[in-house]
Scaffold this motif. Structure first.
Motif, PDB file in Angstrom:
ATOM      1  N   GLU A 152       1.012  -1.111  -0.184  1.00  0.00           N
ATOM      2  CA  GLU A 152      -0.062  -0.147  -0.234  1.00  0.00           C
ATOM      3  C   GLU A 152       1.008   1.189   0.118  1.00  0.00           C
ATOM      4  O   GLU A 152       2.027   1.436   0.600  1.00  0.00           O
ATOM      5  N   THR A 153       0.472   2.381  -0.710  1.00  0.00           N
ATOM      6  CA  THR A 153       1.189   3.453  -0.749  1.00  0.00           C
ATOM      7  C   THR A 153       0.690   4.452   0.500  1.00  0.00           C
ATOM      8  O   THR A 153      -0.484   4.257   0.861  1.00  0.00           O
ATOM      9  N   ALA A 154       1.551   5.521   0.495  1.00  0.00           N
ATOM     10  CA  ALA A 154       1.015   6.351   1.729  1.00  0.00           C
ATOM     11  C   ALA A 154      -0.372   7.080   1.242  1.00  0.00           C
ATOM     12  O   ALA A 154      -1.022   7.419   2.253  1.00  0.00           O
ATOM     13  N   GLY A 155      -0.607   7.275   0.077  1.00  0.00           N
ATOM     14  CA  GLY A 155      -1.678   7.873  -0.312  1.00  0.00           C
ATOM     15  C   GLY A 155      -3.140   6.947  -0.628  1.00  0.00           C
ATOM     16  O   GLY A 155      -4.205   7.396  -1.084  1.00  0.00           O
ATOM     17  N   GLY A 156      -2.898   5.700  -0.059  1.00  0.00           N
ATOM     18  CA  GLY A 156      -3.915   4.541  -0.255  1.00  0.00           C
ATOM     19  C   GLY A 156      -4.311   4.007  -1.687  1.00  0.00           C
ATOM     20  O   GLY A 156      -4.972   3.289  -1.751  1.00  0.00           O
ATOM     21  N   GLY A 157      -3.098   4.246  -2.419  1.00  0.00           N
ATOM     22  CA  GLY A 157      -3.070   3.275  -3.523  1.00  0.00           C
ATOM     23  C   GLY A 157      -2.145   2.068  -3.484  1.00  0.00           C
ATOM     24  O   GLY A 157      -1.879   1.724  -2.279  1.00  0.00           O
ATOM     25  N   ALA A 158      -1.829   1.434  -4.602  1.00  0.00           N
ATOM     26  CA  ALA A 158      -1.030   0.309  -4.408  1.00  0.00           C
ATOM     27  C   ALA A 158       0.292   0.152  -5.528  1.00  0.00           C
ATOM     28  O   ALA A 158       0.252   1.017  -6.384  1.00  0.00           O
TER      29      ALA A 158
END
Length: 258
Positions: A129-135
């Motif tokens: 998971e990325t910090a922005g909620g992506g992948a």
């Protein structure tokens, strides 16, 4: 139309691995008009069957980088790297680890890691998971000494935390990034549509002594912040475009284009 997923006779991770390394070779060492090695040479160099090589070449054709010829694929464009954005997984969820595999380093990977061709290397792959909620689909490579240290720590947390736990603390990080289209298998892993724009990045982590600790190929959907390539040529740019490889990169033979 996105290239279909490889048949059940082709490991999708093998096709992605060959695609990624050939893409790096095209970006760093080749010129438009050059021919890639033939299928037989690519099979031997990357240690994969012909079906995996053909699947990888098909993915690069879909990106607009190659054109098939009578003897080998001709390079018609080079990847476009307009930025240096870091896209490692930094979310709160535990990464979904897909595999840890030992491989013999082909020429491109050997140059990048700064080791002889054929050196045993560790390849790890996970979805984070990325910090922005992506992948982000993360593929990491380590040579023998660093790999042994990494394998001695629990393999559950984020890759960068595993490096720190193994005492592998990089002094420098070199990154270059740009838009890439999502191939069907990466799209399925990241939960996006095939052909959707992703942020592609290649990262080099270097220690205080100048040796490369780990290199990574990353494909991210960072919560909708990926720039859309114009003119339908996702990630493809003519040879005359300026390259933006980081001067901090330690993989001089590949990431700096020498």
């Amino acid at each position: 139309m996105p290239v279909p997923s490889p048949s059940h006779h082709v490991r999708a991770s093998d096709a992605r691995r060959v695609r990624d390394l050939l893409r790096i070779a095209v970006a760093g060492r080749a010129r438009t008009g050059d021919l890639l090695p033939g299928e037989d040479e690519l099979m031997v160099g990357h240690g994969v069957p012909r079906s995996a090589v053909r699947a990888a070449l098909g993915l690069l054709r879909e990106e607009g980088l190659l054109r098939p010829g009578p003897t080998a694929h001709r390079i018609v464009a080079r990847p476009h790297y307009p930025g240096r954005t870091a896209v490692t997984g930094t979310g709160t969820r535990v990464p979904r680890w897909l595999e840890r595999t030992g491989i013999a380093a082909p020429d491109v990977l050997a140059d990048w890691l700064g080791v002889p061709v054929g050196t045993p290397c560790l390849r790890t792959e996970c979805v984070s998971e990325t910090a922005g909620g992506g992948a982000v689909l993360e593929t990491h490579y380590l040579a023998t000494e660093a790999a042994a240290l990494l394998l001695a720590v629990p393999g559950t947390g984020p890759f960068d935390r595993q490096l720190a736990d193994a005492g592998l603390r990089p002094a420098r990080a070199g990154t270059r990034s740009g838009p890439v289209p999502a191939d069907p298998d990466s799209a399925a892993l990241l939960g996006v549509a095939a052909g959707a724009p992703l942020l592609g990045a290649e990262r080099t982590l270097t220690g205080d002594d100048g040796r490369v600790l780990a290199v990574s190929v990353l494909r991210a959907d960072p919560a909708g912040s990926v720039p859309v390539a114009r003119d339908g040529a996702a990630a493809a740019q003519p040879d005359s475009s300026a390259r933006t490889a980081s001067s901090e990169s330690a993989s001089a033979g590949v990431l700096s284009g020498r």
